[in-house]
Scaffold this motif. Structure first.
Motif, short mmCIF file in Angstrom:
data_model
loop_
_atom_site.label_atom_id
_atom_site.label_comp_id
_atom_site.label_asym_id
_atom_site.label_seq_id
_atom_site.Cartn_x
_atom_site.Cartn_y
_atom_site.Cartn_z
N ASN A 132 0.95 -1.31 -0.02
CA ASN A 132 -0.06 -0.01 -0.07
C ASN A 132 0.83 1.20 0.01
O ASN A 132 1.13 2.10 0.94
N PRO A 133 1.42 1.63 -1.09
CA PRO A 133 2.39 2.64 -1.06
C PRO A 133 1.57 4.11 -1.20
O PRO A 133 0.74 4.19 -1.99
N THR A 134 2.02 4.81 -0.05
CA THR A 134 1.21 6.21 0.00
C THR A 134 2.06 7.43 -0.53
O THR A 134 1.49 8.36 -0.54
N TRP A 135 3.40 7.06 -0.98
CA TRP A 135 4.09 7.98 -1.50
C TRP A 135 4.42 7.58 -3.18
O TRP A 135 4.27 6.46 -3.36
N ASP A 136 4.15 8.91 -3.93
CA ASP A 136 4.55 8.65 -5.41
C ASP A 136 6.16 9.01 -5.70
O ASP A 136 6.65 8.06 -6.43
N LEU A 137 6.47 9.96 -5.13
CA LEU A 137 7.87 10.45 -5.29
C LEU A 137 8.60 10.90 -3.99
O LEU A 137 8.19 11.11 -3.15
N ILE A 138 9.92 10.26 -4.45
CA ILE A 138 10.72 10.27 -3.01
C ILE A 138 11.88 10.87 -3.33
O ILE A 138 12.81 10.60 -4.52
N ASP A 139 12.80 11.69 -2.49
CA ASP A 139 13.95 12.34 -2.51
C ASP A 139 14.88 11.57 -1.66
O ASP A 139 14.60 11.15 -0.47
N LEU A 140 15.97 10.92 -2.16
CA LEU A 140 16.86 9.83 -1.75
C LEU A 140 18.24 10.49 -1.56
O LEU A 140 18.95 11.06 -2.40
N GLU A 141 19.06 10.01 -0.65
CA GLU A 141 20.48 10.19 -0.64
C GLU A 141 20.90 8.83 -1.45
O GLU A 141 20.10 8.07 -1.58
N THR A 142 22.25 9.03 -1.74
CA THR A 142 22.66 7.97 -2.78
C THR A 142 22.69 6.60 -2.23
O THR A 142 22.23 5.66 -2.80
N ASN A 143 22.99 6.27 -1.36
CA ASN A 143 23.20 5.06 -0.42
C ASN A 143 22.04 4.27 -0.40
O ASN A 143 21.48 3.22 -0.49
N ASP A 144 20.76 5.25 0.06
CA ASP A 144 19.48 4.81 0.03
C ASP A 144 18.63 4.42 -1.28
O ASP A 144 17.99 3.67 -1.39
N ALA A 145 19.15 5.30 -2.32
CA ALA A 145 18.75 5.24 -3.75
C ALA A 145 19.32 3.77 -3.92
O ALA A 145 18.48 3.06 -4.72
N ILE A 146 20.38 3.51 -3.87
CA ILE A 146 21.03 2.30 -4.25
C ILE A 146 20.30 1.07 -3.39
O ILE A 146 19.98 -0.05 -4.25
#
Length: 351
Positions: free
Chosen positions: A80-94
């Motif tokens: 149940n994703p309630t977010w569409d767009l997310i701002d991430l730091e690089t290690n979290d993005a990986i």
């Protein structure tokens, strides 16, 4: 036959109205976006969100967080994703991409990408900007100006509290550099048990003087309140305090730790199409240049540089004068080692 034609016209009109209503509803989708808040979110609104809304009709519902994947993982488990767009730091993005928490991104949607900086487009995300962790001080509170990372750790020459993000990331790198490790060798040293021990030993020397912060907006506030004499901070937050709030702060760029910030679409997001179109819109050279008008973060595209006012370039992390002894965050190192180092960091805090 006439009645049939009438029924057909009514049905056709109803269908057309239905399609129009559906198109209008689609155009008015509200994109749920989570960011690091504060000055960066305000800059993103002005440079990107407002123009995108004017162009497409899509609105934005914003939420702030301080990184990490816990909530994203919980959404995936609940389906149940309630977010569409997310701002991430690089290690979290990986890690988020590896864990299947993000939608795959089609690089072709960006058109010609030859001027993007190396590594600024991944399988799941596109770099939003280049930012840096620095430290800053209040020029009215110190009689002599600190100039190096060693000064941050020098309580004798510069007595007083230090503000630091409650995270081992950057703190470990700075501790090693202040202990004599060359910036280029930081991760080679930090990859060893002895290097981790060395970093914590150096942090021990200022531990009793650290005021920990967890949200980026807290760093300049600590400085403004006089709660600390110098603080680790995101360069854009300090720039915002200086230019908008007229605070007498100054950045020390020595040993700045720079990184990309990323936009990504959450897997199975309800408004994935609109969120993807936003990323494409925010990734043009002009859009990147527009961001620097509102906050001192650098574009990850070379073609954006000529579009930035020359006086503004001096405030950016990648300006030659500011980029003499930088450290690029080793995102893969943190992706591989963050759990172990974070666990030790939490234990160290509790001691």
């Amino acid at each position: 036959m006439k009645n049939n034609r009438s029924v057909f016209r009514v049905a056709t009109a109803a269908c057309a109205l239905g399609l129009l209503a559906a198109a209008t509803a689609h155009a008015a989708d509200t994109i749920s976006v989570v960011t690091f808040g504060g000055a960066y979110e305000n800059a993103a609104k002005q440079a990107w969100f407002v123009p995108f809304t004017a162009k497409t009709g899509n609105q934005f519902a914003t939420e702030s967080y301080d990184g990490g994947l816990a909530k994203l993982q919980a959404m995936e488990q609940a389906k149940n994703p309630t977010w569409d767009l997310i701002d991430l730091e690089t290690n979290d993005a990986i890690n988020a991409c590896d864990e299947g928490l993000l939608a795959k991104f089609d690089r072709k949607s960006l058109g010609d990408t030859s001027d993007f900086l190396p590594g600024s487009i991944s399988d799941c995300a596109v770099a939003a900007m280049v930012w840096s962790t620095v430290y800053a001080y209040d020029t009215t509170k110190l009689t002599s100006a600190p100039t190096t990372i060693n000064d941050f750790f020098d309580l004798k020459k510069y007595p007083g509290k230090r503000g630091m993000r409650k995270s081992p990331k950057v703190a470990m790198e700075w501790a090693l550099i202040a202990d004599g490790v060359a910036p280029k060798d930081v991760y080679k040293v930090l990859a060893t048990p002895a290097g981790v021990d060395r970093a914590f030993k150096k942090l021990d020397t200022i531990k009793s003087s650290i005021v920990w912060w967890e949200a980026g907006a807290q760093a300049p506030q600590l400085l403004a309140d006089g709660a600390v004499v110098m603080t680790q901070a995101y360069n854009g937050r300090i720039d915002d305090a200086v230019h908008k709030d007229k605070k007498p702060f100054k950045v020390v760029w020595d040993a700045q730790v720079y990184d990309y910030e990323w936009w990504a679409v959450v897997k199975d997001a309800k408004h994935a199409d609109a969120a993807t179109k936003f990323i494409v819109s925010a990734s043009t050279p002009q859009a990147y240049a527009d961001l620097s008008k509102y906050i001192a973060y650098a574009p990850p595209r070379k073609n954006a540089i000529p579009l930035i006012d020359k006086t503004r370039l001096n405030d950016l992390p990648t300006a030659p004068e500011n980029f003499k002894r930088p450290v690029q965050i080793n995102a893969q190192f943190w992706a591989d080692n963050s759990d172990a180092i974070n666990k030790r960091f939490q234990n160290w805090l509790a001691q």
